[in-house]
Scaffold this motif. Structure first.
Motif, short mmCIF file in Angstrom:
data_model
loop_
_atom_site.label_atom_id
_atom_site.label_comp_id
_atom_site.label_asym_id
_atom_site.label_seq_id
_atom_site.Cartn_x
_atom_site.Cartn_y
_atom_site.Cartn_z
N UNK A 10 5.95 12.24 3.01
CA UNK A 10 5.57 12.06 4.41
C UNK A 10 6.37 10.94 5.06
N UNK A 11 6.60 9.86 4.30
CA UNK A 11 7.43 8.77 4.83
C UNK A 11 8.84 9.29 5.13
N UNK A 12 9.36 10.10 4.23
CA UNK A 12 10.70 10.65 4.42
C UNK A 12 10.74 11.60 5.62
N UNK A 13 9.73 12.43 5.77
CA UNK A 13 9.67 13.35 6.91
C UNK A 13 9.62 12.59 8.22
N UNK A 14 8.83 11.53 8.27
CA UNK A 14 8.74 10.72 9.49
C UNK A 14 10.08 10.06 9.79
N UNK A 15 10.72 9.53 8.75
CA UNK A 15 12.02 8.88 8.92
C UNK A 15 13.05 9.88 9.47
N UNK A 16 13.08 11.07 8.89
CA UNK A 16 14.04 12.08 9.33
C UNK A 16 13.76 12.52 10.76
N UNK B 209 0.79 -1.22 0.00
CA UNK B 209 0.00 0.00 0.00
C UNK B 209 0.83 1.27 0.00
N UNK B 210 2.11 1.16 -0.35
CA UNK B 210 2.97 2.34 -0.42
C UNK B 210 2.58 3.16 -1.64
N UNK B 211 2.32 4.42 -1.42
CA UNK B 211 1.93 5.30 -2.52
C UNK B 211 2.99 6.37 -2.72
N UNK B 212 3.34 6.61 -3.96
CA UNK B 212 4.33 7.65 -4.26
C UNK B 212 3.87 9.02 -3.77
N UNK B 213 2.57 9.19 -3.67
CA UNK B 213 2.01 10.45 -3.18
C UNK B 213 2.47 10.71 -1.75
N UNK B 214 2.70 9.64 -1.00
CA UNK B 214 3.04 9.77 0.42
C UNK B 214 4.53 9.69 0.70
#
Length: 76
Positions: free
Chosen positions: A42-48, A34-39
């Motif tokens: 946000x995934x990167x921001x959470x990781x950082x 369910x990984x969406x390129x749109x997100x």
């Protein structure tokens, strides 16, 4: 990356190990399904965010950051 040619650049001594490790860690936190390129942003921001702040301090820092954007004392 073709490590057979050069793992470390002979001229500059620059290597790719750090970025490869960072990318591996980032891929490890992406949802498997369910990984969406749109997100991705946000995934990167959470990781950082998680990478930059110790677990014990995250909740306080999170609310400090949110208060800057959503201050209950703003003029209405």
């Amino acid at each position: 990356v073709n490590h057979a040619e050069n793992f470390v650049n002979p001229r500059t001594s620059v290597h790719t190990q750090n970025i490869e490790r960072l990318w591996r860690d980032m891929k490890g936190v992406l949802p498997r399904y369910g990984t969406s390129k749109v997100h991705y942003e946000h995934y990167l921001a959470e990781f950082m965010f998680k990478r930059n702040y110790p677990l014990q301090e995250r909740i306080d820092i999170f609310f400090d950051i949110m208060a800057r954007f959503y201050s209950p004392y703003r003029d209405q």
